[in-house]
Write an enzyme that holds these catalytic residues in place. Structure first.
Site, PDB file in Angstrom:
ATOM      1  N   THR A  15       0.807  -1.227   0.000  1.00 44.67           N
ATOM      2  CA  THR A  15       0.000   0.000   0.000  1.00 44.67           C
ATOM      3  C   THR A  15       0.834   1.267   0.000  1.00 44.67           C
ATOM      4  O   THR A  15       0.477   2.249  -0.656  1.00 44.67           O
ATOM      5  CB  THR A  15      -0.905   0.014   1.263  1.00 44.67           C
ATOM      6  N   ASP A  59       1.488  -6.719  -4.314  1.00 41.91           N
ATOM      7  CA  ASP A  59       0.712  -6.726  -3.082  1.00 41.91           C
ATOM      8  C   ASP A  59       1.310  -7.870  -2.251  1.00 41.91           C
ATOM      9  O   ASP A  59       1.641  -8.928  -2.803  1.00 41.91           O
ATOM     10  CB  ASP A  59      -0.757  -7.017  -3.411  1.00 41.91           C
TER      11      ASP A  59
HETATM   12  N1  ASP Z   1      -2.707  -5.548   0.750  1.00 42.91           N
HETATM   13  C1  ASP Z   1      -1.603  -4.711   1.125  1.00 42.91           C
HETATM   14  C2  ASP Z   1      -0.339  -5.557   1.124  1.00 42.91           C
HETATM   15  O1  ASP Z   1      -0.071  -6.248   2.060  1.00 42.91           O
HETATM   16  C3  ASP Z   1      -1.805  -4.102   2.452  1.00 42.91           C
HETATM   17  C4  ASP Z   1      -0.670  -3.257   2.914  1.00 42.91           C
HETATM   18  O2  ASP Z   1       0.241  -2.905   2.178  1.00 42.91           O
HETATM   19  O3  ASP Z   1      -0.656  -2.885   4.072  1.00 42.91           O
HETATM   20  O4  ASP Z   1       0.374  -5.521   0.160  1.00 42.91           O
END
Ligand code: ASP
Length: 340
Positions: A15, A59
């Site tokens: 993210t 991700d």
């Molecule tokens: N879905 C994202 C990931 O783990 C969530 C985050 O970055 O906090 O890549």
């Protein structure tokens, strides 16, 4: 002489470096070099920063063994060149990757600080800015001898620094997304960063090496009341599965049914490894404390003590191909478990 620390920031995805696709409204990774547009403060830092990005940032739900090897290779190849490393990673599986790297590296004497964020760095209320800036500051910190202060793999998130193989993600919502159930934080960032220096891990190994020999024939089985072991028979087959991690109840307890017992004893008798960790949010396995766990000692189940699931899975994967896997599992290799 250049007193400035030089830090390599590695973007793997997550993210922190994502933006909303205007068409689909989904979060996707962007060119990490744009990070300077969002955190211009980095240019004023008294630290030399270089950045490198995974060719295809992911991700962290997509992270796997190949990504751990890529990350380990980036760090190994630049180990002499940099004072420390900051790894930007999705928070979902960050604790797994931090644990994996802690076991893959031996003789580590420089910091590898994982961080990320709950909100993308380009959004107004982002937690990513603080996480990134302080992670870099921690990676650049020196001790009184001029050596790196942190010499292990750690996770920095929302004002707390945790040992990488001791923490776990426990909130999909809060900025305070991680906790370290069985080990105090290595540091807390307020006006000053206060470190728990006597809790730092220091390697005994002289040589810096990386173990890329990872075996994924590991299964995780969470027990629950009413479990029908017939359904799980296929897992207890050493041809396909080399090791099973049991997430047991409380201090390491499990049903004493004869089918479960014979599955375990056949599997272990044929060379399979069984590691027992607790599904509780904190505390430790104490095999033999109750009658419902004493049988594990008789069968040769190894106590994982107070290891997190993330530490247990990655430790097994890294230790499985070694000659003395069982001994390694019961030992404290990188500060991941407490020996009473
Ligand atoms: N879905 C994202 C990931 O783990 C969530 C985050 O970055 O906090 O890549």
């Amino acid at each position: 002489m250049n007193q400035k620390a030089n830090i390599l920031v590695i973007y793997t995805g997550g993210t922190i470096g994502m933006m909303k696709d205007p068409e689909t409204a989904q979060l996707k990774s962007v060119d990490f070099n744009l990070i300077y547009n969002h955190v211009p403060e980095l240019k004023r830092f008294n630290v030399d920063i270089e950045t490198v990005s995974f060719e295809h940032p992911v991700d962290s739900s997509e992270i796997g063994v190949e990504n751990w090897k890529t990350l380990a290779t980036i760090i190994r190849d630049r180990y002499a060149q940099f004072d420390g490393f900051v790894v930007l990673h999705g928070s979902d599986t960050m604790a797994y990757s931090a644990s994996a790297l802690s076991f893959m590296f031996d003789g580590l004497k420089k910091p590898i600080i994982f961080t990320g964020s709950q909100l993308p760095i380009g959004t107004i209320r982002t937690d990513g800015k603080e996480n990134l800036i302080t992670a870099i500051e921690i990676a650049a910190a020196k001790n009184k001898n001029g050596a790196p202060l942190i010499q292990e793999v750690a996770v920095y998130f929302d004002y707390q620094l945790f040992r990488g193989n001791r923490c776990t993600k426990d909130s999909a919502e809060n900025f305070e997304a991680f906790r370290s159930p069985n080990f105090v934080p290595l540091g807390v960032a307020g006006v000053h960063i206060v470190y728990n220096e006597d809790k730092f891990y220091h390697t005994q190994s002289q040589e810096f090496t990386v173990n890329m020999d990872i075996n994924t024939k590991v299964v995780l089985l969470k027990l629950y009341p009413g479990i029908n072991f017939e359904l799980y028979k296929g897992l207890f087959n050493p041809t396909n599965v080399s090791a099973i991690i049991l997430e047991s109840f409380g201090a390491g307890n499990a049903p004493t049914s004869s089918i479960f017992r014979s599955l375990l004893s056949d599997f272990i008798g044929k060379g399979g490894i069984v590691l027992n960790i607790t599904q509780c949010n904190s505390g430790s396995v104490k095999q033999g404390m109750y009658a419902t766990s004493a049988v594990f000692n008789d069968l040769g189940v190894i106590s994982g003590r107070d290891m997190t699931t993330e530490a247990a899975v990655t430790k097994l994967m890294v230790a499985l191909n070694s000659a003395n896997t069982k001994e390694l599992l019961g030992s404290n290799l990188r500060g991941e478990l407490t020996l009473n």
